[in-house]
Write a protein that holds these residues in place. Structure first.
Motif, PDB file in Angstrom:
ATOM      1  N   LYS A  16       0.980  -1.305   0.052  1.00 44.40           N
ATOM      2  CA  LYS A  16       0.054   0.094  -0.122  1.00 44.40           C
ATOM      3  C   LYS A  16       0.844   1.281   0.047  1.00 44.40           C
ATOM      4  O   LYS A  16       0.551   2.082  -0.750  1.00 44.40           O
ATOM      5  CB  LYS A  16      -0.909  -0.079   1.187  1.00 44.40           C
ATOM      6  N   GLY A  17       1.922   1.086   0.865  1.00 43.18           N
ATOM      7  CA  GLY A  17       2.927   2.474   0.731  1.00 43.18           C
ATOM      8  C   GLY A  17       3.556   2.575  -0.597  1.00 43.18           C
ATOM      9  O   GLY A  17       3.611   3.815  -0.924  1.00 43.18           O
ATOM     10  N   THR A  18       3.915   1.646  -1.197  1.00 46.08           N
ATOM     11  CA  THR A  18       4.531   1.769  -2.450  1.00 46.08           C
ATOM     12  C   THR A  18       3.401   2.079  -3.649  1.00 46.08           C
ATOM     13  O   THR A  18       4.104   2.871  -4.506  1.00 46.08           O
ATOM     14  CB  THR A  18       5.128   0.243  -2.862  1.00 46.08           C
ATOM     15  N   VAL A  19       2.441   1.726  -3.497  1.00 45.94           N
ATOM     16  CA  VAL A  19       1.387   2.156  -4.466  1.00 45.94           C
ATOM     17  C   VAL A  19       0.971   3.660  -4.033  1.00 45.94           C
ATOM     18  O   VAL A  19       0.916   4.213  -5.104  1.00 45.94           O
ATOM     19  CB  VAL A  19       0.190   1.520  -4.262  1.00 45.94           C
ATOM     20  N   ILE A  20       1.063   4.020  -2.860  1.00 44.21           N
ATOM     21  CA  ILE A  20       0.712   5.314  -2.706  1.00 44.21           C
ATOM     22  C   ILE A  20       1.730   6.305  -2.924  1.00 44.21           C
ATOM     23  O   ILE A  20       1.340   7.437  -3.704  1.00 44.21           O
ATOM     24  CB  ILE A  20       0.301   5.627  -1.276  1.00 44.21           C
ATOM     25  N   ALA A  21       3.022   6.020  -2.970  1.00 46.31           N
ATOM     26  CA  ALA A  21       4.136   6.864  -3.328  1.00 46.31           C
ATOM     27  C   ALA A  21       4.107   6.738  -4.817  1.00 46.31           C
ATOM     28  O   ALA A  21       4.252   7.673  -5.353  1.00 46.31           O
ATOM     29  CB  ALA A  21       5.590   6.075  -2.686  1.00 46.31           C
ATOM     30  N   SER A  22       4.023   5.828  -5.576  1.00 45.33           N
ATOM     31  CA  SER A  22       4.052   5.674  -7.023  1.00 45.33           C
ATOM     32  C   SER A  22       2.843   6.815  -7.665  1.00 45.33           C
ATOM     33  O   SER A  22       2.928   7.541  -8.332  1.00 45.33           O
ATOM     34  CB  SER A  22       3.497   4.419  -7.677  1.00 45.33           C
ATOM     35  N   LEU A  23       1.644   6.447  -6.986  1.00 48.05           N
ATOM     36  CA  LEU A  23       0.405   7.599  -7.394  1.00 48.05           C
ATOM     37  C   LEU A  23       0.729   8.910  -7.103  1.00 48.05           C
ATOM     38  O   LEU A  23       0.379   9.873  -7.926  1.00 48.05           O
ATOM     39  CB  LEU A  23      -0.867   7.111  -6.805  1.00 48.05           C
ATOM     40  N   ALA A  24       1.194   9.227  -6.011  1.00 48.41           N
ATOM     41  CA  ALA A  24       1.740  10.396  -5.477  1.00 48.41           C
ATOM     42  C   ALA A  24       2.553  11.130  -6.617  1.00 48.41           C
ATOM     43  O   ALA A  24       2.446  12.175  -7.042  1.00 48.41           O
ATOM     44  CB  ALA A  24       2.088  10.598  -4.314  1.00 48.41           C
ATOM     45  N   ALA A  25       3.671  10.471  -6.911  1.00 49.58           N
ATOM     46  CA  ALA A  25       4.665  10.782  -7.784  1.00 49.58           C
ATOM     47  C   ALA A  25       4.128  11.188  -9.173  1.00 49.58           C
ATOM     48  O   ALA A  25       4.361  12.078  -9.949  1.00 49.58           O
ATOM     49  CB  ALA A  25       5.746   9.884  -8.015  1.00 49.58           C
TER      50      ALA A  25
END
Length: 122
Positions: A16-25
């Motif tokens: 979830k943290g990786t997906v959120i960071a990717s979407l935020a980028a």
């Protein structure tokens, strides 16, 4: 005697943290490039011009945020591997896709804006 069993959602917080960071980028790089690519120019011409002027001023900060989010996503993925967790395929693909999009938008902002404008124009 007792077996350690995996819980069903054990990888979920890390992925979830990786997906959120990717979407935020991705979100911040799109906002950073909105100075070159106003969204729906025929409907929101005045608003797009105003937001474009605003986003030109904060573009360096948005690009820096994009790079930080990508770095954080890779750090999350690295930390998951270090803890011997199997990385989620979707989060890995999304992270690498986000990294490629961010690099492309940083290196070639006007070329990408022209390409998208040509696609929209038909």
């Amino acid at each position: 005697m007792f077996k350690a069993t995996k819980q069903v959602g054990e990888n979920a917080p890390q992925a979830k943290g990786t997906v959120i960071a990717s979407l935020a980028a991705l979100g911040s790089v799109v906002l950073a490039s909105s100075c070159c690519l106003p969204l729906l120019p025929f409907l929101f011409a005045a608003g797009a011009a105003g937001t474009s002027a605003f986003f030109v001023k904060i573009r360096p900060f948005l690009l820096a945020a994009s790079l930080l989010f990508i770095a954080f996503g890779f750090y999350q993925a690295w930390r998951a591997k270090k803890c011997t967790r199997k990385p989620n395929v979707l989060s890995t693909i999304l992270l690498w896709f986000s990294a490629a999009v961010v690099v492309a938008f940083i290196l070639f902002p006007q070329a990408i804006a022209n390409f998208i404008a040509n696609l929209v124009a038909g």
